[in-house]
Design a protein around this motif. Structure first.
Motif, short mmCIF file in Angstrom:
data_model
loop_
_atom_site.label_atom_id
_atom_site.label_comp_id
_atom_site.label_asym_id
_atom_site.label_seq_id
_atom_site.Cartn_x
_atom_site.Cartn_y
_atom_site.Cartn_z
N GLU A 166 24.49 36.54 15.43
CA GLU A 166 23.39 36.94 14.58
C GLU A 166 22.30 35.81 14.16
O GLU A 166 21.08 35.88 13.64
N THR A 167 22.78 34.40 13.97
CA THR A 167 21.97 33.38 13.83
C THR A 167 21.90 32.33 14.97
O THR A 167 23.13 32.58 15.71
N ILE A 168 20.97 31.64 15.14
CA ILE A 168 21.12 30.84 16.39
C ILE A 168 21.62 29.21 16.08
O ILE A 168 21.36 28.78 15.01
N TRP A 169 22.47 28.77 16.84
CA TRP A 169 22.89 27.41 16.75
C TRP A 169 22.55 26.73 17.92
O TRP A 169 22.72 27.06 19.17
N LEU A 170 22.24 25.33 17.80
CA LEU A 170 22.00 24.44 18.82
C LEU A 170 22.58 23.20 18.48
O LEU A 170 22.72 22.70 17.04
N PRO A 171 23.04 22.39 19.18
CA PRO A 171 23.72 21.04 19.12
C PRO A 171 22.90 20.38 18.33
O PRO A 171 21.56 20.03 18.60
N HIS A 172 23.45 19.38 17.56
CA HIS A 172 22.76 18.20 16.79
C HIS A 172 21.94 17.31 17.67
O HIS A 172 20.58 17.09 17.33
N LYS A 173 22.26 17.00 18.75
CA LYS A 173 21.78 15.87 19.73
C LYS A 173 20.33 16.84 20.21
O LYS A 173 19.33 16.07 20.35
N LEU A 174 20.23 18.03 20.41
CA LEU A 174 18.97 18.80 20.85
C LEU A 174 17.89 19.05 19.96
O LEU A 174 17.06 18.88 20.11
#
Length: 197
Positions: free
Chosen positions: A81-89
């Motif tokens: 439902e929601t988008i997660w991206l790595p902290h580094k990115l």
């Protein structure tokens, strides 16, 4: 919760407003501006940045944005439902002045596209059609490193992503068809360039 932008002009204005007063803009800032449920606008922004003068020509930027698209649409395929991206990115940054030049460059085409696009052939952008678009966009994104080697091909890939993103935002299946044509032409150009070198 941030609502997805209704059209391309609204998206560009939101990016301007949400990044005002910053010298550097991160991918996380862009994600926050368009909303964490906004798969289409994120693909659109990634394509826009790749196509925009001064930003998309920086080595590594097309590949970085290709990775964003791969991670984003991979989550769409798994029905997150929601988008997660790595902290580094999300903490990778670009100068806001360069971003603004790209947004200014897009303003006039955005108004044209907004007048012309409308919901039509919606079966191409909903249900199975939406997942097919996601897979095609992921193919373009995965080819971004190769596109950095073949001159001008990253612009074609960015344009295809932009068109697919607009198709998702406007629910316009005709734009999705145009995105497929652009993808086919760009991938052919990349393959021809790699085989000829």
């Amino acid at each position: 919760m941030t609502q997805p932008p209704a059209n391309l002009s609204q998206l560009l204005q939101r990016l301007r407003d949400q990044t005002e007063g910053q010298d550097q803009v991160s991918i996380g800032d862009l994600l926050a501006a368009v909303g964490q449920r906004s798969f289409g606008p994120i693909v659109l922004v990634a394509g826009l940045i790749v196509v925009a003068p001064l930003i998309g020509d920086i080595p590594g930027v097309p590949t970085l944005l290709g990775l964003v698209v791969l991670l984003t649409l991979g989550q769409l395929l798994f029905r997150r439902e929601t988008i997660w991206l790595p902290h580094k990115l999300t903490h990778r940054r670009v100068g806001r002045d360069k971003l603004m030049k790209g947004l200014d460059w897009m303003a006039k085409p955005a108004r044209f596209v907004d007048r012309w696009s409308r919901p039509r052939l919606t079966w191409l952008v909903r249900g199975p059609g939406r997942y097919l678009m996601a897979i095609i966009c992921m193919l373009v994104a995965a080819a971004m490193p190769a596109m950095e080697v073949v001159p001008f091909s990253a612009n074609g890939g960015g344009l295809a992503l932009m068109v697919f993103g607009m198709a998702m935002v406007a629910r316009d299946g005709l734009l999705a068809l145009l995105g497929m044509v652009l993808t086919g032409g760009t991938l052919w150009f990349v393959l021809a360039g790699l085989m000829g070198s």
